[in-house]
Design a protein around this motif. Structure first.
Motif, PDB file in Angstrom:
ATOM      1  N   ALA A 224       0.861  -1.182   0.000  1.00  0.00           N
ATOM      2  CA  ALA A 224       0.000   0.000   0.000  1.00  0.00           C
ATOM      3  C   ALA A 224       0.897   1.233   0.000  1.00  0.00           C
ATOM      4  CB  ALA A 224      -0.910  -0.001   1.220  1.00  0.00           C
ATOM      5  N   PHE A 225       0.547   2.226  -0.788  1.00  0.00           N
ATOM      6  CA  PHE A 225       1.383   3.419  -0.942  1.00  0.00           C
ATOM      7  C   PHE A 225       0.773   4.619  -0.219  1.00  0.00           C
ATOM      8  CE2 PHE A 225       2.836   0.715  -4.270  1.00  0.00           C
ATOM      9  CZ  PHE A 225       4.156   1.063  -4.507  1.00  0.00           C
ATOM     10  N   LEU A 226       1.526   5.120   0.746  1.00  0.00           N
ATOM     11  CA  LEU A 226       1.142   6.389   1.354  1.00  0.00           C
ATOM     12  C   LEU A 226       1.476   7.514   0.377  1.00  0.00           C
ATOM     13  CD1 LEU A 226       2.526   5.906   4.974  1.00  0.00           C
ATOM     14  CD2 LEU A 226       0.124   6.202   4.370  1.00  0.00           C
ATOM     15  N   PRO A 227       0.708   8.592   0.364  1.00  0.00           N
ATOM     16  CA  PRO A 227       1.050   9.721  -0.501  1.00  0.00           C
ATOM     17  C   PRO A 227       2.450  10.234  -0.176  1.00  0.00           C
ATOM     18  CG  PRO A 227      -1.153   9.991   0.417  1.00  0.00           C
ATOM     19  CD  PRO A 227      -0.538   8.827   1.131  1.00  0.00           C
ATOM     20  N   GLN A 243       4.869  10.208  -7.131  1.00  0.00           N
ATOM     21  CA  GLN A 243       4.199   9.027  -6.586  1.00  0.00           C
ATOM     22  C   GLN A 243       3.642   8.140  -7.697  1.00  0.00           C
ATOM     23  OE1 GLN A 243       1.087   9.814  -3.787  1.00  0.00           O
ATOM     24  NE2 GLN A 243       0.667   7.659  -3.416  1.00  0.00           N
ATOM     25  N   GLN A 244       3.051   8.756  -8.725  1.00  0.00           N
ATOM     26  CA  GLN A 244       2.476   7.969  -9.813  1.00  0.00           C
ATOM     27  C   GLN A 244       3.557   7.206 -10.568  1.00  0.00           C
ATOM     28  OE1 GLN A 244      -0.891   7.568 -10.381  1.00  0.00           O
ATOM     29  NE2 GLN A 244      -0.064   5.943 -11.681  1.00  0.00           N
ATOM     30  N   LEU A 261      -1.441  -2.280  -4.279  1.00  0.00           N
ATOM     31  CA  LEU A 261      -2.863  -2.115  -3.976  1.00  0.00           C
ATOM     32  C   LEU A 261      -3.291  -0.684  -4.262  1.00  0.00           C
ATOM     33  CD1 LEU A 261      -3.070  -4.082  -0.613  1.00  0.00           C
ATOM     34  CD2 LEU A 261      -3.488  -4.927  -2.925  1.00  0.00           C
ATOM     35  N   SER A 262      -4.564  -0.519  -4.485  1.00  0.00           N
ATOM     36  CA  SER A 262      -5.099   0.811  -4.759  1.00  0.00           C
ATOM     37  C   SER A 262      -5.072   1.652  -3.480  1.00  0.00           C
ATOM     38  CB  SER A 262      -6.533   0.701  -5.273  1.00  0.00           C
ATOM     39  OG  SER A 262      -7.377   0.195  -4.254  1.00  0.00           O
ATOM     40  N   GLY A 263      -5.295   2.937  -3.663  1.00  0.00           N
ATOM     41  CA  GLY A 263      -5.294   3.847  -2.524  1.00  0.00           C
ATOM     42  C   GLY A 263      -6.380   3.558  -1.514  1.00  0.00           C
ATOM     43  N   SER A 296       2.540  -4.700   3.567  1.00  0.00           N
ATOM     44  CA  SER A 296       3.589  -3.696   3.697  1.00  0.00           C
ATOM     45  C   SER A 296       3.073  -2.329   3.269  1.00  0.00           C
ATOM     46  CB  SER A 296       4.811  -4.076   2.844  1.00  0.00           C
ATOM     47  OG  SER A 296       4.457  -4.090   1.472  1.00  0.00           O
ATOM     48  N   ILE A 297       3.763  -1.307   3.736  1.00  0.00           N
ATOM     49  CA  ILE A 297       3.413   0.068   3.389  1.00  0.00           C
ATOM     50  C   ILE A 297       4.667   0.770   2.885  1.00  0.00           C
ATOM     51  CG2 ILE A 297       2.748   2.331   4.307  1.00  0.00           C
ATOM     52  CD1 ILE A 297       0.805   1.000   6.116  1.00  0.00           C
ATOM     53  N   PHE A 298       4.493   1.469   1.762  1.00  0.00           N
ATOM     54  CA  PHE A 298       5.592   2.253   1.214  1.00  0.00           C
ATOM     55  C   PHE A 298       5.363   3.710   1.574  1.00  0.00           C
ATOM     56  CE2 PHE A 298       7.587   4.898  -2.002  1.00  0.00           C
ATOM     57  CZ  PHE A 298       8.852   4.335  -2.101  1.00  0.00           C
TER      58      PHE A 298
END
Length: 463
Positions: A224-227, A243-244, A261-263, A296-298
């Motif tokens: 999952a991507f944090l802004p 980010q994109q 994963l999506s936001g 996980s989180i990026f």
């Protein structure tokens, strides 16, 4: 014209092959006359391959090839008579292979039918012996030995009993067992590759298909991507663009073990709309445990970002246009060539664009409280141009200096030497297009995204 060209090439090739074929036949005849029919047959064969219409080669191979084939059949008979089963099998297979190679060229040899019966007899005996040894090796779990024996059986008789099934067991049972051991010790990536190897070579051995999927489910890291965080509102657009690109680059990792994963997964964290701190978001995700979709989180932070769009500066330069004129020598009254330097102006231009980017990033395994990746990206991108323009033939342009365009001065200088002219001409040929700050930004963010994707793909959780 194209068809004529191709036809001429084809005719040329046929001529070459024809000459080669004749030359080989001539050599074959010499061996044939000397009684060396085996060597002669080999040359007749090559000749016929080079030119299938060579009658001399065909007739020569028909006769000498039959003699070679008869020798091979005699070798089989001797092995059969002496009860050397394996040697007899391979002697006959050698003769059969020779027969087939000549048949492909249209040369039909005479094969004694009764020998096929004898071959079937020794073949059945040999395969039976090997099959028994291979089955015993399977029972003793000597899989490498069993695989070799079943491979040889299948080479001789592809449909022999259940040899194909037994070969699969011998080849893949050790891999299957190792995969299970790896799976049970939570080395899921290694287990996945073992089961993948099995499933590539079979339609599924035991429950290897299900085990491969189970290994993938456990090994796959969902991200999952944090802004991208930035303290300055003026950098929001750049942070979004970065980010994109990171997301796209990670999505293109050629590995089954990463899934983005999506936001919406981030937004599922309770109180997400009020969270401004990335570390707090990660803590809340860890508290959710299995309820949180990602393993996980990026997170990333755009610490530095600035761009400078330079102005195009124009500078007047003074030089000379070199030309040759014809004059009359007053003393000799003869025509002579004289070099004249006309004072001219030309212009030089300079511009510099710059971009500075610094991004810190990390990948946190919230399922095991581990920092999987932590690094930073730094780029100080610069592009600058320096060129000159002159309305005329620059090849006659000479660098220099003059004080006045209308009268000569002791301060006037003409640099009519090779190195000075070469430097000026180089500037005149320089590019005039400069990379915009937007292009510099794109290139920097592309490299940033590629670096991050590479670091993530290099993460080895099982080491």
């Amino acid at each position: 014209m194209k068809h004529v060209y191709l036809i001429s090439i084809l005719i040329g090739l046929l001529s070459v092959y024809s000459c080669t074929s004749k030359r080989l036949v001539n050599k074959a005849v010499k061996f044939d006359d000397a009684g060396l029919y085996s060597d002669a047959a080999a040359l007749y064969y090559k000749s016929l391959v080079a030119n299938s219409n060579n009658i001399d080669a065909r007739l020569g191979l028909q006769r000498t090839g039959q003699l070679v084939f008869d020798d091979k059949i005699d070798a089989f008979k001797n092995k059969y008579t002496n009860s050397t089963v394996k040697e007899a099998v391979y002697a006959y297979r050698d003769a059969e292979s020779y027969y087939q190679s000549l048949s492909k060229l249209g040369v039909k040899l005479i094969a004694p039918e009764e020998q096929k019966v004898y071959y079937q007899e020794v073949k059945d005996k040999y395969l039976g012996e090997m099959y028994g040894q291979a089955r015993k090796a399977i029972e003793l779990e000597e899989f490498a030995s069993a695989e070799g024996l079943f491979s040889e059986i299948l080479k001789i008789e592809p449909q022999y009993k259940d040899a194909k099934t037994q070969w699969i067991t011998a080849k893949y049972e050790p891999v299957y067992r190792r995969g299970n051991t790896l799976f049970n010790t939570e080395l899921y990536r290694s287990a996945y590759y073992d089961f993948e190897k099995i499933n590539r070579g079979t339609e599924g051995y035991k429950n290897s298909i299900q085990l491969q999927q189970a290994a993938l489910n456990n090994a796959q890291i969902t991200i999952a991507f944090l802004p991208v965080y930035t303290a300055s509102s003026s950098r929001k657009s750049a942070a979004l663009q970065c980010q994109q690109k990171i997301l796209n680059s990670v999505q293109n990792i050629k590995s089954p073990f990463y899934k983005t994963l999506s936001g919406e997964s981030i937004q599922s964290i309770r109180g997400w709309d009020n969270i401004r701190d990335q570390d707090v978001a990660i803590q809340l995700a860890q508290q959710l445990g299995h309820e949180f979709e990602a393993k996980s989180i990026f997170k990333s932070e755009l610490n530095k970002y600035s761009k400078s769009q330079g102005r195009l500066s124009k500078y007047e330069k003074r030089g000379y246009f070199k030309r040759t004129v014809q004059v009359t020598n007053p003393d000799t009254n003869l025509k002579e060539q004289k070099v004249v330097y006309d004072k001219i102006r030309y212009y030089e231009y300079k511009q510099k664009n710059q971009l500075l980017v610094e991004l810190n990033y990390s990948l946190i395994r919230i399922d095991r409280d581990e920092m999987a990746v932590a690094n930073s990206f730094y780029a100080n991108e610069t592009d600058q141009i320096h060129y000159a323009r002159f309305d005329g033939d620059y090849k006659n342009l000479v660098p220099g200096y003059w004080k006045s365009s209308s009268k000569d001065s002791d301060e006037d200088q003409v640099y009519d030497d090779a190195s000075s002219i070469a430097r000026l001409h180089e500037i005149l040929k320089n590019r005039s297009e400069i990379k915009s700050t937007s292009q510099l930004e794109k290139e920097a963010f592309d490299r940033c995204a590629q670096q991050i994707a590479q670091h993530i793909s290099e993460y080895q959780p099982e080491n």
